[in-house]
Design an enzyme around this catalytic site. Sequence first.
Site, PDB file in Angstrom:
ATOM      1  N   GLY A  22      -5.790   0.742   5.720  1.00 41.92           N
ATOM      2  CA  GLY A  22      -5.055  -0.468   5.360  1.00 41.92           C
ATOM      3  C   GLY A  22      -5.812  -1.727   5.724  1.00 41.92           C
ATOM      4  N   ASP A  23      -6.511  -1.697   6.850  1.00 43.12           N
ATOM      5  CA  ASP A  23      -7.312  -2.852   7.263  1.00 43.12           C
ATOM      6  C   ASP A  23      -8.486  -3.062   6.310  1.00 43.12           C
ATOM      7  OD1 ASP A  23      -5.582  -2.843   9.455  1.00 43.12           O
ATOM      8  OD2 ASP A  23      -6.939  -1.537  10.589  1.00 43.12           O
TER       9      ASP A  23
ATOM     10  N   SER B  57       0.843  -1.197   0.000  1.00 39.05           N
ATOM     11  CA  SER B  57       0.000   0.000   0.000  1.00 39.05           C
ATOM     12  C   SER B  57       0.877   1.244   0.000  1.00 39.05           C
ATOM     13  CB  SER B  57      -0.943  -0.013   1.206  1.00 39.05           C
ATOM     14  OG  SER B  57      -0.233  -0.157   2.414  1.00 39.05           O
ATOM     15  N   MET B  58       0.462   2.231  -0.798  1.00 39.66           N
ATOM     16  CA  MET B  58       1.280   3.433  -1.034  1.00 39.66           C
ATOM     17  C   MET B  58       0.530   4.723  -0.694  1.00 39.66           C
ATOM     18  SD  MET B  58       4.101   2.147  -2.671  1.00 39.66           S
ATOM     19  CE  MET B  58       4.680   3.473  -3.707  1.00 39.66           C
ATOM     20  N   GLY B  59      -0.521   4.621   0.097  1.00 35.86           N
ATOM     21  CA  GLY B  59      -1.286   5.819   0.420  1.00 35.86           C
ATOM     22  C   GLY B  59      -1.970   6.382  -0.816  1.00 35.86           C
TER      23      GLY B  59
END
Length: 316
Positions: free
Chosen positions: A258-259, A227-229
């Site tokens: 993220g979850d 994940s990269m925001g």
Amino acid sequence: MASSTQTVVTVTLNPAIDQTVSIPNFAAGAVNRVESARTEPGGKGVNVASFLADLGHASLATGLLGSDNAEPFQTLFENKGITDRFVRVAGATRVNVKIVDAARDEVTDINFPGLDAGGKAYEELLAQVEALAREHCWFVCAGSVPGGLPSGVYRELLEHLRGADVRVVLDTSGAPLREAIAAAPFAIKPNIDELQELVGQTLDSEAAILRAARGLLAGSIGCVVVSMGERGAYFVEPQSCLHAQAGAPCVLSTVGAGDAMVAGWVAGHLRGLDPEGCARLATACSVGTLGQPGLRLPPQQEIEQIGEGVTVRTVV
């Protein structure tokens, strides 16, 4: 698989009651006035179970939970139809504080270490996880490790599940992630900072990120989600590599994004979607929760609309 049931088991070793306070122009060492506040039961695995419930999928939550303040968790599980199999531990579950300064677009996290959760409670949890593996196909092990447990605890959990025909998604960081890699979880979801820490180098290009992720696949991991925001996420598997990104969302809170991605990715597999479909749903869930006041997903129709706007490209 171990069973036909589609219930997802989430394991949270270090849950928390998350207190989010909004303080415009927050200043350390000064008197600050709270504009608004919200308190919710959380922890990465708890959040995944909650998001799966929002998506209409059954979940069972286990882990180690302080008996002194378990009521908020029990209420969440009852309201969302989540099966509660947490092992109760003497003492109180930690309270984490997140200070949101919207005026400066800054967030300050104050995370407590958690319960001393070793000994009998952990042995009880191990036995429970082994029993659950005889009935359930999917496990999500997520979050930090509390005091009293070694950093290799996730590796041990994975080794206890090795003989069962289950898929384990692991979302942790630091030493617990590094040590668990050897036990070959089905999937891991580091963010870019966690991946850089794991491989011990700066990953400042797409090619570098993909080399690092593919290097982990060589150790029998089935998928690496990075994940990269706001830059989206990479979904790297042996036979495919995808980058998914949505348009600029309305951001009320980044807590649990993220979850939500993990929950969406697992839900995609439960629905029989292909890698692109799983990436699209995972991204839509992550983006969808950004616009919610608290740890919840928007209605399914809105998630589908967000998903239609997600750009998925194949990366060579």
